[in-house]
Scaffold this motif. Structure first.
Motif, PDB file in Angstrom:
ATOM      1  N   GLY A  13       0.774  -1.179  -0.045  1.00 38.20           N
ATOM      2  CA  GLY A  13      -0.009   0.042   0.010  1.00 38.20           C
ATOM      3  C   GLY A  13       0.859   0.987  -0.098  1.00 38.20           C
ATOM      4  N   ASN A  14       0.194   2.096   0.871  1.00 33.47           N
ATOM      5  CA  ASN A  14       0.955   3.494   0.375  1.00 33.47           C
ATOM      6  C   ASN A  14       2.563   3.637   0.843  1.00 33.47           C
ATOM      7  OD1 ASN A  14       1.181   6.558   1.200  1.00 33.47           O
ATOM      8  ND2 ASN A  14       0.430   6.188   3.156  1.00 33.47           N
ATOM      9  N   ILE A  15       2.999   3.236   2.217  1.00 33.60           N
ATOM     10  CA  ILE A  15       4.222   3.177   2.647  1.00 33.60           C
ATOM     11  C   ILE A  15       5.079   2.561   2.114  1.00 33.60           C
ATOM     12  CG2 ILE A  15       4.071   1.913   4.639  1.00 33.60           C
ATOM     13  CD1 ILE A  15       5.952   5.179   4.408  1.00 33.60           C
ATOM     14  N   ASP A  36       0.850  -8.894  -0.942  1.00 33.12           N
ATOM     15  CA  ASP A  36      -0.337  -8.368  -0.446  1.00 33.12           C
ATOM     16  C   ASP A  36      -1.544  -9.308  -0.801  1.00 33.12           C
ATOM     17  OD1 ASP A  36      -0.696  -4.811  -0.317  1.00 33.12           O
ATOM     18  OD2 ASP A  36      -2.383  -6.250  -0.345  1.00 33.12           O
ATOM     19  N   CYS A  72       5.121  -3.704   5.728  1.00 34.75           N
ATOM     20  CA  CYS A  72       4.280  -2.406   5.694  1.00 34.75           C
ATOM     21  C   CYS A  72       2.686  -2.619   5.663  1.00 34.75           C
ATOM     22  CB  CYS A  72       4.604  -1.966   4.249  1.00 34.75           C
ATOM     23  SG  CYS A  72       6.319  -1.436   4.008  1.00 34.75           S
ATOM     24  N   GLU A  95       7.193  -1.462   9.680  1.00 33.66           N
ATOM     25  CA  GLU A  95       6.542   0.162  10.029  1.00 33.66           C
ATOM     26  C   GLU A  95       5.995   0.114  11.305  1.00 33.66           C
ATOM     27  OE1 GLU A  95       6.707   2.812   8.928  1.00 33.66           O
ATOM     28  OE2 GLU A  95       7.438   2.566   7.149  1.00 33.66           O
ATOM     29  N   LYS A  96       6.010   1.389  11.732  1.00 30.60           N
ATOM     30  CA  LYS A  96       5.560   1.819  12.948  1.00 30.60           C
ATOM     31  C   LYS A  96       4.232   1.807  13.010  1.00 30.60           C
ATOM     32  CE  LYS A  96       3.683   5.383  12.822  1.00 30.60           C
ATOM     33  NZ  LYS A  96       2.494   5.697  11.818  1.00 30.60           N
ATOM     34  N   HIS A 163      -7.192   1.698   6.827  1.00 24.25           N
ATOM     35  CA  HIS A 163      -7.101   0.908   7.877  1.00 24.25           C
ATOM     36  C   HIS A 163      -6.907   1.646   9.284  1.00 24.25           C
ATOM     37  CE1 HIS A 163      -2.583   1.769   7.387  1.00 24.25           C
ATOM     38  NE2 HIS A 163      -2.543   1.724   8.915  1.00 24.25           N
ATOM     39  N   ARG A 164      -6.717   2.928   9.227  1.00 26.23           N
ATOM     40  CA  ARG A 164      -6.529   3.831  10.517  1.00 26.23           C
ATOM     41  C   ARG A 164      -7.859   4.024  10.953  1.00 26.23           C
ATOM     42  NH1 ARG A 164      -2.917   4.915   6.503  1.00 26.23           N
ATOM     43  NH2 ARG A 164      -0.892   5.594   7.036  1.00 26.23           N
TER      44      ARG A 164
HETATM   45  N1  NAD Z   1       6.783   5.994   8.783  1.00 22.22           N
HETATM   46  C1  NAD Z   1       5.880   6.551   8.373  1.00 22.22           C
HETATM   47  O1  NAD Z   1       6.045   7.847   8.246  1.00 22.22           O
HETATM   48  C2  NAD Z   1       4.534   5.828   7.933  1.00 22.22           C
HETATM   49  C3  NAD Z   1       3.971   6.529   6.913  1.00 22.22           C
HETATM   50  C4  NAD Z   1       2.677   5.741   6.551  1.00 22.22           C
HETATM   51  C5  NAD Z   1       2.447   4.650   7.034  1.00 22.22           C
HETATM   52  N2  NAD Z   1       3.280   4.165   8.194  1.00 22.22           N
HETATM   53  C6  NAD Z   1       2.916   2.716   8.633  1.00 22.22           C
HETATM   54  O2  NAD Z   1       2.879   1.613   7.653  1.00 22.22           O
HETATM   55  C7  NAD Z   1       1.688   0.685   7.785  1.00 22.22           C
HETATM   56  C8  NAD Z   1       0.821   0.625   6.539  1.00 22.22           C
HETATM   57  O3  NAD Z   1       0.542   1.892   6.185  1.00 22.22           O
HETATM   58  P1  NAD Z   1      -0.072   2.304   4.871  1.00 22.22           P
HETATM   59  O4  NAD Z   1      -0.475   3.762   4.807  1.00 22.22           O
HETATM   60  O5  NAD Z   1       0.924   2.014   3.741  1.00 22.22           O
HETATM   61  O6  NAD Z   1      -1.323   1.636   4.649  1.00 22.22           O
HETATM   62  P2  NAD Z   1      -2.212   0.877   3.409  1.00 22.22           P
HETATM   63  O7  NAD Z   1      -3.584   0.887   3.931  1.00 22.22           O
HETATM   64  O8  NAD Z   1      -2.012   1.946   2.523  1.00 22.22           O
HETATM   65  O9  NAD Z   1      -1.579  -0.312   2.769  1.00 22.22           O
HETATM   66  C9  NAD Z   1      -1.488  -1.414   3.727  1.00 22.22           C
HETATM   67  C10 NAD Z   1      -1.213  -2.546   2.668  1.00 22.22           C
HETATM   68  O10 NAD Z   1      -1.059  -3.947   3.541  1.00 22.22           O
HETATM   69  C11 NAD Z   1      -1.986  -4.968   2.849  1.00 22.22           C
HETATM   70  N3  NAD Z   1      -2.327  -6.095   3.731  1.00 22.22           N
HETATM   71  C12 NAD Z   1      -3.239  -5.958   4.676  1.00 22.22           C
HETATM   72  N4  NAD Z   1      -3.131  -7.307   5.288  1.00 22.22           N
HETATM   73  C13 NAD Z   1      -2.089  -8.144   4.560  1.00 22.22           C
HETATM   74  C14 NAD Z   1      -1.820  -9.346   4.683  1.00 22.22           C
HETATM   75  N5  NAD Z   1      -2.249 -10.083   5.529  1.00 22.22           N
HETATM   76  N6  NAD Z   1      -0.765  -9.812   3.819  1.00 22.22           N
HETATM   77  C15 NAD Z   1      -0.341  -8.896   3.088  1.00 22.22           C
HETATM   78  N7  NAD Z   1      -0.709  -7.642   2.799  1.00 22.22           N
HETATM   79  C16 NAD Z   1      -1.729  -7.193   3.581  1.00 22.22           C
HETATM   80  C17 NAD Z   1      -3.393  -4.067   2.441  1.00 22.22           C
HETATM   81  O11 NAD Z   1      -3.799  -4.839   1.255  1.00 22.22           O
HETATM   82  C18 NAD Z   1      -2.796  -2.873   1.555  1.00 22.22           C
HETATM   83  O12 NAD Z   1      -2.227  -2.937   0.469  1.00 22.22           O
HETATM   84  C19 NAD Z   1       1.124   1.346   9.121  1.00 22.22           C
HETATM   85  O13 NAD Z   1       1.667   0.691  10.365  1.00 22.22           O
HETATM   86  C20 NAD Z   1       1.353   2.649   9.232  1.00 22.22           C
HETATM   87  O14 NAD Z   1       1.195   3.245  10.241  1.00 22.22           O
HETATM   88  C21 NAD Z   1       4.554   4.617   8.414  1.00 22.22           C
END
Ligand code: NAD
Length: 326
Positions: A13-15, A36, A72, A95-96, A163-164
């Motif tokens: 996903g995003n990060i 994913d 992630c 990831e945090k 998810h948040r």
């Molecule tokens: N360090 C930073 O500045 C920062 C920035 C953004 C996000 N984060 C952290 O990164 C993590 C993810 O955030 P995001 O914004 O990328 O979320 P997101 O929702 O955009 O992406 C999460 C991904 O995980 C996948 N996923 C869920 N369950 C799964 C599984 N069982 N197996 C495989 N893939 C699975 C989802 O389909 C999705 O594509 C969180 O813990 C968030 O706090 C950190």
């Protein structure tokens, strides 16, 4: 472990874009695979980056046997994935926050203490150039003994459907997400947190978690702290300041600096320069150096567990709502 590290990413996903970019540009690393549960995200990553894609992360570990893995995914999956990677001898950049709750965090930390493989939590602000500059000022004793810490990471972000917004997936909202960053910055700069109070609620958005929160706390060193976060606060409210007994410092521009310092003795402002670089480059270089045995990890499962406990205690206090006023 071969001299070229094989890297894989779980959660596309995003990060993940930051992790993919970092693995692709790191010396001595080859990004080989991503997983994913969302097949569309897998297909997109395969096309864009020429990596092998999987919809089952365990199958990816079985087939690829990577040396390093980025986790992630939402916080609720960090325990299962993190512990399994460690047990397989795979080093993890997770990831945090560490997990969605303290018991999950405890399990990861216990596995990390046992393992030879490394487990780093991506509290990236420890490598943010303005925070490095703040640390230089504090460590030099310029503003004296710290008395007040204030960090706001708040603004307007619609997270309904993300998810948040799910208590089960994220364990909390703005406080868990951005408040954990702020609490980790405090820990990095000024030490551990001794006690917390908090208000956290869902004010605007359709979500199970908090979209506005404020946490106040006392550090083990006696410094008082305030963390303000929110997804539903129009505008952008990134504020950072620390007041000591000799003066204070503030970052009006958290991203570029400079660190502005005012001293009681001179009644003058000065500026402390911010080193070059960006936080993700620093974070990944540090992780790779630790994996190669060149340095000790700065952000571990144990330091992240402390943050998890502080945020967990804050939510507990928020549920109590303090002393009623008649
Ligand atoms: N360090 C930073 O500045 C920062 C920035 C953004 C996000 N984060 C952290 O990164 C993590 C993810 O955030 P995001 O914004 O990328 O979320 P997101 O929702 O955009 O992406 C999460 C991904 O995980 C996948 N996923 C869920 N369950 C799964 C599984 N069982 N197996 C495989 N893939 C699975 C989802 O389909 C999705 O594509 C969180 O813990 C968030 O706090 C950190």
């Amino acid at each position: 472990m071969s001299s070229t590290l094989q890297a894989a990413v779980i959660g596309l996903g995003n990060i993940s874009s930051v992790h993919i970019e970092q693995w692709q540009k790191a010396d001595g690393v080859e990004l080989v695979a991503g997983a994913d549960i969302n097949a569309e995200a897998v297909a997109k990553a395969q096309d864009a980056h020429g990596i092998r894609g999987f919809t089952d992360w365990r199958e990816m570990l079985d087939k690829i046997e990577p040396d390093v893995v980025s986790i992630c995914t939402p916080p609720a999956m960090h325990r299962e994935m993190g512990v399994e990677c460690l047990q397989r001898g795979v080093s993890v950049m997770c990831e945090k926050p560490l997990a969605a709750d303290v018991p999950d965090g405890e399990e990861i930390a216990a596995a990390a203490r046992e393992a030879e493989a490394k487990f780093m939590v991506a509290y990236c602000h420890r490598w943010h150039p303005t925070i490095i500059a703040v640390k230089q000022v504090l460590d030099a004793g310029t503003i004296g003994r710290s008395l007040m810490f204030r960090c706001a990471f708040a603004g307007w972000n619609i997270f309904s459907g993300n998810h948040r917004a799910s208590l089960k997936l994220a364990g909390g909202g703005a406080l868990m997400d951005n408040g954990s960053h702020a609490a980790d910055i405090y820990q990095y700069l000024l030490g551990r947190i001794a006690n917390v109070s908090c208000r956290a609620g869902t004010k605007v958005q359709d979500m199970e978690t908090d979209d506005v929160a404020i946490m106040i706390f006392e550090g083990q060193n006696g410094c008082y702290g305030e963390i303000i976060v929110g997804y539903s606060l129009p505008g952008s409210h990134t504020e950072f300041r620390i007041i000591g007994d000799k003066g204070f410092l503030r970052l009006d521009d958290y991203f570029a600096g400079p660190v502005k310092i005012w001293l009681r003795e001179t009644q003058q402002w000065s500026e402390h320069a911010v080193p070059a670089g960006n936080r993700f480059d620093g974070e990944f270089a540090h992780f790779l150096a630790a994996v190669r045995g060149e340095t000790e990890l700065l952000s571990t499962a144990d330091t992240a567990l402390h943050v998890q406990k502080a945020i967990g205690a804050a939510y507990e206090d928020a549920r109590r709502k303090g002393v009623p006023v008649s």
